[in-house]
Design a protein around this motif. Structure first.
Motif, mmCIF file in Angstrom:
data_model
loop_
_atom_site.group_PDB
_atom_site.id
_atom_site.type_symbol
_atom_site.label_atom_id
_atom_site.label_comp_id
_atom_site.label_asym_id
_atom_site.label_seq_id
_atom_site.Cartn_x
_atom_site.Cartn_y
_atom_site.Cartn_z
ATOM 1 N N ILE A 466 0.721 -1.236 -0.032
ATOM 2 C CA ILE A 466 0.131 -0.546 0.160
ATOM 3 C C ILE A 466 1.253 1.341 0.089
ATOM 4 C CG2 ILE A 466 -2.235 -0.874 1.017
ATOM 5 C CD1 ILE A 466 -0.711 -0.157 3.437
ATOM 6 N N ASP A 467 -0.062 2.029 -0.587
ATOM 7 C CA ASP A 467 1.241 3.244 -0.188
ATOM 8 C C ASP A 467 0.430 4.637 0.626
ATOM 9 O OD1 ASP A 467 2.788 3.031 -1.832
ATOM 10 O OD2 ASP A 467 1.905 3.341 -3.798
ATOM 11 N N ALA A 468 1.183 5.126 1.264
ATOM 12 C CA ALA A 468 1.081 6.152 2.504
ATOM 13 C C ALA A 468 0.055 7.487 1.305
ATOM 14 C CB ALA A 468 2.355 7.161 2.629
ATOM 15 N N THR A 469 -1.104 7.921 2.871
ATOM 16 C CA THR A 469 -2.032 8.615 2.650
ATOM 17 C C THR A 469 -1.445 10.083 1.830
ATOM 18 O OG1 THR A 469 -3.659 7.525 3.174
ATOM 19 C CG2 THR A 469 -4.043 9.776 2.307
ATOM 20 N N THR A 470 -0.989 10.513 3.390
ATOM 21 C CA THR A 470 0.243 11.177 3.408
ATOM 22 C C THR A 470 1.899 11.100 3.721
ATOM 23 O OG1 THR A 470 -0.283 11.504 5.759
ATOM 24 C CG2 THR A 470 -1.623 13.072 3.192
ATOM 25 N N GLY A 471 2.468 11.790 3.344
ATOM 26 C CA GLY A 471 3.638 11.465 4.392
ATOM 27 C C GLY A 471 4.830 11.414 3.235
ATOM 28 N N THR A 472 6.213 11.000 3.518
ATOM 29 C CA THR A 472 7.330 10.035 2.424
ATOM 30 C C THR A 472 7.950 8.784 3.509
ATOM 31 O OG1 THR A 472 8.398 11.675 3.401
ATOM 32 C CG2 THR A 472 7.656 12.383 1.624
ATOM 33 N N ILE A 473 8.166 8.407 3.049
ATOM 34 C CA ILE A 473 9.075 6.926 3.297
ATOM 35 C C ILE A 473 10.144 6.990 2.855
ATOM 36 C CG2 ILE A 473 9.619 4.793 4.097
ATOM 37 C CD1 ILE A 473 6.185 4.112 3.807
ATOM 38 N N SER A 474 11.316 7.470 3.307
ATOM 39 C CA SER A 474 12.601 7.381 2.035
ATOM 40 C C SER A 474 13.452 6.037 2.298
ATOM 41 C CB SER A 474 12.940 9.158 1.914
ATOM 42 O OG SER A 474 13.145 9.368 3.309
ATOM 43 N N LEU A 475 14.395 5.726 1.305
ATOM 44 C CA LEU A 475 15.265 5.433 1.687
ATOM 45 C C LEU A 475 17.162 5.985 1.352
ATOM 46 C CD1 LEU A 475 14.246 2.643 -1.017
ATOM 47 C CD2 LEU A 475 13.749 2.314 1.466
ATOM 48 N N ASN A 476 17.420 5.320 3.001
ATOM 49 C CA ASN A 476 19.035 5.928 2.850
ATOM 50 C C ASN A 476 19.155 7.594 2.706
ATOM 51 O OD1 ASN A 476 19.961 3.498 2.170
ATOM 52 N ND2 ASN A 476 20.123 3.615 0.822
ATOM 53 N N GLY A 477 18.113 7.919 3.140
ATOM 54 C CA GLY A 477 17.968 9.514 3.536
ATOM 55 C C GLY A 477 17.934 10.552 1.923
ATOM 56 N N LYS A 478 17.491 9.436 0.536
ATOM 57 C CA LYS A 478 17.354 10.157 -0.434
ATOM 58 C C LYS A 478 16.334 9.534 -1.525
ATOM 59 C CE LYS A 478 22.512 10.258 -1.077
ATOM 60 N NZ LYS A 478 23.449 9.710 -1.651
ATOM 61 N N SER A 479 16.087 8.216 -1.864
ATOM 62 C CA SER A 479 15.001 8.046 -2.429
ATOM 63 C C SER A 479 13.188 7.985 -1.595
ATOM 64 C CB SER A 479 15.322 6.972 -3.352
ATOM 65 O OG SER A 479 16.499 7.133 -4.387
ATOM 66 N N ASN A 480 12.611 7.980 -2.272
ATOM 67 C CA ASN A 480 10.868 8.212 -1.523
ATOM 68 C C ASN A 480 10.852 7.393 -1.760
ATOM 69 O OD1 ASN A 480 8.333 8.639 -1.433
ATOM 70 N ND2 ASN A 480 8.294 9.828 -1.758
ATOM 71 N N ILE A 481 10.160 5.953 -1.834
ATOM 72 C CA ILE A 481 9.886 4.896 -2.143
ATOM 73 C C ILE A 481 9.068 4.819 -3.207
ATOM 74 C CG2 ILE A 481 10.399 3.224 -0.699
ATOM 75 C CD1 ILE A 481 7.699 3.387 0.551
ATOM 76 N N THR A 482 7.410 6.214 -3.083
ATOM 77 C CA THR A 482 6.962 5.675 -3.985
ATOM 78 C C THR A 482 7.805 6.815 -5.553
ATOM 79 O OG1 THR A 482 6.009 8.317 -3.776
ATOM 80 C CG2 THR A 482 5.294 6.804 -2.445
ATOM 81 N N ASP A 483 8.790 6.533 -5.543
ATOM 82 C CA ASP A 483 9.519 7.560 -6.892
ATOM 83 C C ASP A 483 10.163 5.936 -7.545
ATOM 84 O OD1 ASP A 483 8.603 10.091 -6.852
ATOM 85 O OD2 ASP A 483 9.804 10.012 -5.857
ATOM 86 N N LEU A 484 10.216 4.308 -6.638
ATOM 87 C CA LEU A 484 10.927 3.500 -6.849
ATOM 88 C C LEU A 484 9.859 2.134 -8.115
ATOM 89 C CD1 LEU A 484 13.197 3.313 -4.039
ATOM 90 C CD2 LEU A 484 13.329 4.032 -6.543
#
Length: 660
Positions: A466-484
């Motif tokens: 699932i994807d977050a309704t609001t907010g961000t989850i990033s990998l290694n302080g850089k990539s937002n997982i929704t952009d992957l």
């Protein structure tokens, strides 16, 4: 909508306008391109069939007029140009030899194509009247306008085209549905997914055949026969030409008003059929629960009701098809009568001979059948349009993906960062709210909390189920997982669910789902860490042992350990385990926790748990309540949980023992 077919929770707006039907047709035609060579081959075979079949009735005229009736061959007779070489040779032969050689030529042409155009080679199998039993025929059936060698080649190519296109559609639909968010999959019932993939997908190949291949054959047949009719009979019986062509408009305008009704009936029939599939699949999947509660008679009554309603909907669809056929047959009767009247008047007036009868009957029949088929293209494709709409709707549930070359690469995950992350289900329920959390590699994070506090949801967000309704989850302080790319992300994450998802097949097949190239040594090591290796080796066939539907031949604990072994086998960057030891005895749990603790040396490990023995191994403990972080600490820190004492949950008691 009737409650019997109201199983769709996503696909609810099923009625479509004729403009949307045209859009569905255009989208379906895109599936032609990968099979363009096969389609070109089939169009070439169709051209050969009609060219070979063109002189057939003229040889019958030769037999009747010059063999049986012994009329001398006249260079000015009613023959097209392609018959002149034969007439030149036959002119010097006696009537009996003319008939003999003509029969030899006809035999050779029949060996090639049969009486092409007026005969069919049909590969249809027996079928029922409902859409589901007809779907396999749509995939594997073939229809050729010829028999003989060319007809066999044509029908073989036709079947291959249908199978390849349907395979492409099924694969695309399966791939799309397998990547749907978990919330969507939980809403949509599995039987409907099965029906769309197995029974709706042949519609796309049907549309391509109806809009490209069939019209090509129709126009070619009409063009060739009209050209011959005009060149030979245009001055004698021009009415025959216009009688055949006028049937197109009559059929089209008389059946077009039924298109909307036909489309609606097809959609309803498919919805009720998929609902019946749902009831069947879910009842059998939960048969132990049904039997344990003595609910067999109730389930039987429910299934019978759904099945009965499905057949009623199928009957409506069949009735409309019968009405369309009735209209077309009566149009045929009217124009056939007019054609016969002109033909027999010509014979009586000596402007036509008996030998012209098979020619005009054949060509008129081809013109009528082609006209009728062309006039019914629109009405007949409403059923395919309804099915194709269901396919494209589910494909579109996944947002269009960015080209993979434009997506950031997913590198080794060493840190996960949650920033103001919230998640809300489609029905409005909030599962998580304003989560701020940092998780680094070589850590084991225990996630605890009351039932419904959002523990599993937090794990789902990391794996992008699932994807977050609001907010961000990033990998290694850089990539937002929704952009992957979700597929690339999940290659670096292993998720072991609380409910063991075991597939039918062998133990090895289940282990290799996420690690198809793993060596047998790696399989054995993962099973050893999960404390299931001894059990597997004690089975008669070891790793090749079958375990039944959903692992029905295994105990709950064995299925849980097999799931954990599957997760450990992948050696991913992130390992998420949801209640991994809930069905295990203390000794097995101790061995397993040693393996999980060892895994944190190279991975981020998240464990959703309640047991003290599980949580005590964690580096940090996250306590969730009502979707919020209530406390975050370590077993060695004096963290205060006083504001949670009113909620005497198992999770709270465990944390109090650890942290106070």
């Amino acid at each position: 909508m009737n409650k019997q077919i109201d199983h769709d929770r996503i696909d609810t707006k099923t009625l479509i306008h004729w403009r949307q039907v045209l859009q569905i047709f255009r989208r379906s035609l895109r599936y032609m391109y990968p099979e363009r060579q096969l389609i070109s081959t089939r169009l070439g075979l169709i051209t050969a069939i009609y060219l070979i079949g063109l002189p057939l009735p003229w040889f019958l005229k030769i037999i009747i007029d010059h063999g049986v009736s012994q009329i001398p061959i006249n260079e000015n007779g009613l023959y097209p140009f392609f018959m002149q070489p034969f007439l030149h040779v036959f002119a010097s032969l006696p009537p009996l030899e003319i008939a003999l050689w003509t029969l030899v030529i006809l035999g050779f042409l029949h060996f090639l194509t049969g009486y092409s155009g007026n005969t069919e080679l049909n590969a249809n199998l027996a079928e029922g009247a409902d859409v589901s039993t007809q779907s396999e025929n749509k995939i594997n059936a073939g229809l050729s306008a010829a028999q003989g060698i060319v007809g066999l080649l044509d029908i073989n190519v036709a079947i291959r085209i249908s199978q390849k296109i349907t395979h492409h559609v099924r694969s695309t639909l399966f791939d799309s549905m397998s990547r749907l968010p978990v919330t969507t999959l939980n809403i949509q019932r599995p039987g409907d997914a099965m029906f769309r993939i197995m029974h709706d997908s042949p519609a796309v190949a049907g549309i391509i055949t109806a809009l490209i291949i069939n019209p090509f054959a129709m126009f070619l047949s009409v063009a060739l026969n009209l050209a011959v009719l005009i060149s030979v009979y245009g001055a004698i019986a021009p009415e025959l030409v216009w009688i055949g062509m006028s049937a197109v408009a009559i059929n089209l305008f008389s059946t077009a008003p039924l298109a909307h009704i036909f489309r609606k009936a097809s959609q309803s029939s498919r919805a009720s059929a998929s609902a019946t599939t749902n009831d069947l699949e879910e009842s059998l999947r939960n048969v132990k629960a049904v039997q344990s509660l003595g609910g067999s008679e109730y389930e039987q009554t429910r299934f019978e009701s759904a099945s009965r309603f499905s057949f009623k909907r199928s009957w409506v669809l069949i009735f409309i098809q019968a009405v369309v056929q009735w209209i077309s047959d009566h149009v045929h009767l009217i124009f056939q009568t007019a054609g016969f009247w002109i033909l027999f008047n010509g014979i009586i007036d000596n402007t036509l001979t008996l030998g012209d009868i098979p020619i005009i009957l054949r060509m008129y029949s081809l013109l009528y059948e082609t006209s009728m088929a062309f006039g019914q293209i629109w009405i007949n494709q409403q059923d395919n349009a309804a099915a194709a709409r269901r396919i494209f709707f589910m494909i579109d549930q996944n947002e269009p993906e960015i080209s993979k070359k434009d997506l950031p690469s997913v590198k080794k995950i060493e840190k996960l960062q949650f920033e103001k992350v919230s998640f809300q289900y489609p029905d409005g329920r909030k599962a998580l709210e304003n989560i701020d959390l940092s998780i680094e590699s070589c850590q084991l994070l225990a996630i605890v909390g009351p039932t419904g506090s959002g523990k599993t949801t937090l794990g789902y967000l990391i794996a992008r189920f699932i994807d977050a309704t609001t907010g961000t989850i990033s990998l290694n302080g850089k990539s937002n997982i929704t952009d992957l790319d979700p597929n690339e992300l999940r290659k670096r994450i292993s998720f072991v669910f609380q409910d063991q998802h075991i597939l039918p097949g062998t133990i090895e097949h289940n282990l290799r789902i996420g690690s198809p190239n793993a060596s047998m040594g790696a399989l054995r090591e993962a099973c050893r860490k999960a404390n299931i290796l001894d059990f597997i080796e004690s089975m008669p066939k070891g790793f090749d042992s079958t375990i039944g539907r959903a692992g029905g031949l295994l105990s709950t604990g064995q299925k849980q350990r097999l799931s954990i072994a599957r997760g450990l086998l992948r050696s991913s960057d992130v390992l998420i385990l949801d209640e991994p030891t809930s069905a295990l005895d203390p000794e097995t749990e101790r061995i397993l926790m040693q393996s999980i603790t060892e895994a944190r040396k190279t991975q981020i490990v998240l464990v959703i748990a309640h047991r003290l023995s599980t949580i005590s191994q964690a580096d940090r403990i996250l306590f969730l309540e009502n979707g919020r972080i209530a406390e975050l600490g370590t077993p060695s820190e004096p963290v205060s949980y006083t504001h949670l004492r009113a909620h005497e949950t198992d999770s709270y008691l465990v944390c109090r023992l650890l942290l106070e």
